[in-house]
Design an enzyme around this catalytic site. Structure first.
Site, PDB file in Angstrom:
ATOM      1  N   ASP A 149       0.786  -1.246   0.051  1.00  0.00           N
ATOM      2  CA  ASP A 149       0.046   0.044  -0.093  1.00  0.00           C
ATOM      3  C   ASP A 149       0.867   1.240   0.020  1.00  0.00           C
ATOM      4  OD1 ASP A 149      -2.473  -1.551  -0.119  1.00  0.00           O
ATOM      5  OD2 ASP A 149      -2.568  -1.363   2.195  1.00  0.00           O
ATOM      6  N   ARG A 150       2.043   1.234   1.079  1.00  0.00           N
ATOM      7  CA  ARG A 150       2.475   2.522   0.955  1.00  0.00           C
ATOM      8  C   ARG A 150       4.252   2.321   0.367  1.00  0.00           C
ATOM      9  NH1 ARG A 150      -0.417   0.933   5.081  1.00  0.00           N
ATOM     10  NH2 ARG A 150       1.526   0.116   6.486  1.00  0.00           N
ATOM     11  N   GLU A 275     -11.680   5.089  10.529  1.00  0.00           N
ATOM     12  CA  GLU A 275     -10.633   4.939   9.581  1.00  0.00           C
ATOM     13  C   GLU A 275     -11.595   5.304   8.070  1.00  0.00           C
ATOM     14  OE1 GLU A 275      -8.181   1.440   9.176  1.00  0.00           O
ATOM     15  OE2 GLU A 275      -7.085   2.122  10.928  1.00  0.00           O
ATOM     16  N   ARG A 291     -15.180   3.003   8.895  1.00  0.00           N
ATOM     17  CA  ARG A 291     -14.602   1.710   9.144  1.00  0.00           C
ATOM     18  C   ARG A 291     -13.947   1.793  10.543  1.00  0.00           C
ATOM     19  NH1 ARG A 291      -9.667  -0.880   5.297  1.00  0.00           N
ATOM     20  NH2 ARG A 291      -8.895  -2.477   6.789  1.00  0.00           N
ATOM     21  N   ASP A 323     -19.650  -4.205   7.646  1.00  0.00           N
ATOM     22  CA  ASP A 323     -18.065  -4.378   7.567  1.00  0.00           C
ATOM     23  C   ASP A 323     -17.888  -5.741   7.183  1.00  0.00           C
ATOM     24  OD1 ASP A 323     -15.508  -3.378   7.039  1.00  0.00           O
ATOM     25  OD2 ASP A 323     -15.526  -2.828   9.329  1.00  0.00           O
ATOM     26  N   TYR A 404     -12.701  -1.958  -1.908  1.00  0.00           N
ATOM     27  CA  TYR A 404     -13.259  -0.672  -1.249  1.00  0.00           C
ATOM     28  C   TYR A 404     -14.678  -0.196  -2.014  1.00  0.00           C
ATOM     29  CZ  TYR A 404      -9.212  -0.070   1.710  1.00  0.00           C
ATOM     30  OH  TYR A 404      -8.160   0.020   2.714  1.00  0.00           O
TER      31      TYR A 404
END
Length: 470
Positions: A149-150, A275, A291, A323, A404
């Site tokens: 992700d990052r 989140e 979330r 969720d 998502y």
């Protein structure tokens, strides 16, 4: 007539023609100067000037004379105003697809950019897709490992809604691995988070100019919404979190004007963990469905009063859990506490539209994995612990991957006296679920909007044959 007289006569005619040409030239210069001065005098007015110029050239005794005709069409430019959230949500009887980009299918042969965390955001000119790219295309060898992700290689781009993201149609906005963006009616504010997990920085832009930065306050993955923020009367509100994803974190509600922070609040209310909020505006308010990655399979909600710039939080009251992953639905919900159970954590970004009897919530069909997607009409889900499902519409069948999801609204649609709710679903392909075939992770997107009358049925999966990429 003797030769001398003829010579004098011809000379006189030549002189007369020369004087005539000179007068025409002088008048042409005077006309152009006067028109130029008139244009300068009108520049302080808010006009749009369309000029049509016609040039005719005439040859007189080796002198070129240009006759220029200028036609000015002046129209007063439309005045821009700040968005005012002065409408309620439209009644929805079903959902129809308004865009589907089929990015992975195109990516089998075209140079489609690897993305994730896509969303949709609108402005006075229309709606576009926003997504965080991975600095590579699907067929590029650099796509290996894009499940992470990052990284320093990621950045926010926007593309025409419904078109797969390629280099030629992508508009770069900012560097980062978490983002949000929204338009206030005059300009667009964009936020990207970049840097190390324990020392990240958020950069804030207004109309593409860097306006401020926000340094990590808990030194644990500063992050924001991954969908559009919302503005009202020049103030844009953003929810950001810093801290643990599996225990207590530190969430702030920040208010901006032209990209500068004018107020910030620590999270208030009964929500335990926040989140990736999906926010929408209505009636001078902003509602965010978020979330809880720590405990709750029921989604937390933040209600923001944009005039007072104050907020409160709670959980969706319904026992219908939205969720993923999640335990079985409960007969009675809880407005103030997370509903736990196995499987419960960690969670996925989602959304809902809370409008009393017109309330709709989205969720994956599978309670354990990000597969399938459905919309559930649950009247009063935000306020009634006993609320139940009254309608269901399948968006993606349970045999296909989703991801998502989030909300968006075209607030500038003047054809309606209410705000028509819309949402998107990310259709993730590749790793981790399809690691047998590929080394990359990317997505396509499908977007839907509300219909005021009942609709038919259909499933709208990504549709790519992943084995073609082997």
């Amino acid at each position: 007539m003797n030769p001398n007289q003829k010579l004098f006569a011809l000379s006189g005619v030549a002189i007369a023609l020369s004087i005539f040409n000179l007068l025409i030239g002088i008048s042409n210069v005077v006309l152009n100067v006067s028109l130029h001065l008139k244009n300068n005098n009108d520049q302080d007015k808010n006009w749009t000037c369309t000029s049509i110029t016609q040039n005719n050239t005439t040859l007189i005794e080796n002198t070129y004379v240009n006759n220029t005709t200028v036609i000015n069409k002046e129209t007063e430019a439309a005045k821009q105003n700040y968005l005012m959230l002065n409408k309620s949500l439209c009644k929805v009887e079903g959902w129809v697809v308004v865009a589907k980009d089929n990015a992975i299918r195109f990516g089998e042969s075209e140079q489609v950019i690897v993305t994730r965390e896509p969303y949709v955001s609108c402005d006075p000119l229309g709606c576009r897709m926003y997504a965080l790219h991975q600095g590579t295309t699907i067929r590029n060898k650099h796509s290996n490992g894009t499940i992470h992700d990052r990284t320093a290689l990621r950045g926010l781009i926007s593309t025409p809604l419904g078109s797969p993201p390629v280099v030629s149609n992508s508009d770069f906005l900012c560097v980062g691995w978490s983002s949000t963006s929204c338009h206030d009616g005059i300009g667009r504010m964009t936020i990207c988070v970049q840097g190390n997990n324990d020392n990240a920085t958020a950069t804030v832009y207004y109309d593409r100019r860097l306006t401020t930065t926000i340094k990590t306050w808990a030194r644990n993955i500063l992050r924001t919404q991954e969908s559009e923020c919302v503005c009202h009367n020049g103030t844009c509100v953003v929810v950001m979190t810093d801290g643990s994803a599996s225990s207590q974190a530190h969430t702030k509600v920040l208010y901006f004007h032209k990209g500068l922070i004018i107020k910030e609040e620590a999270l208030k209310g009964s929500a335990r963990h926040i989140e990736e909020c999906s926010c929408y505006g209505h009636d001078s308010k902003v509602t965010c469905v978020c979330r809880d990655n720590w405990q709750g399979a029921n989604r937390p909600v933040i209600e923001i009063d944009m005039n007072a710039m104050e907020h409160t939080s709670q959980y969706l009251c319904t026992g219908v859990l939205t969720d993923t992953s999640r335990p079985s639905d409960k007969s009675i919900g809880d407005c103030n506490n997370p509903i736990t159970g196995s499987p419960g954590a960690p969670g996925v970004k989602g959304f809902g539209f809370l409008d009393s009897s017109n309330t709709w919530l989205g969720r994956t069909i599978s309670p354990r994995s990000r597969s399938g997607f459905e919309m559930l009409k649950i009247p009063n889900a935000g306020t009634d612990p006993n609320s139940r499902i009254t309608e269901r519409q399948e968006i993606v069948d349970s045999n296909n991957w989703s991801g998502y999801s989030g909300s968006f609204i075209d607030y500038w649609d003047e054809s309606s006296e209410c705000y028509n709710p819309c949402f998107y679903v990310e259709l993730i392909r590749g790793r981790p679920e399809e690691a047998k075939y590929v080394w990359w992770t990317s997505n396509s997107l499908v977007a839907l909007c509300g219909s005021p009358v009942p609709v038919g049925s259909g499933s709208f999966p990504d549709g790519a044959q992943i084995q073609y990429f082997s």
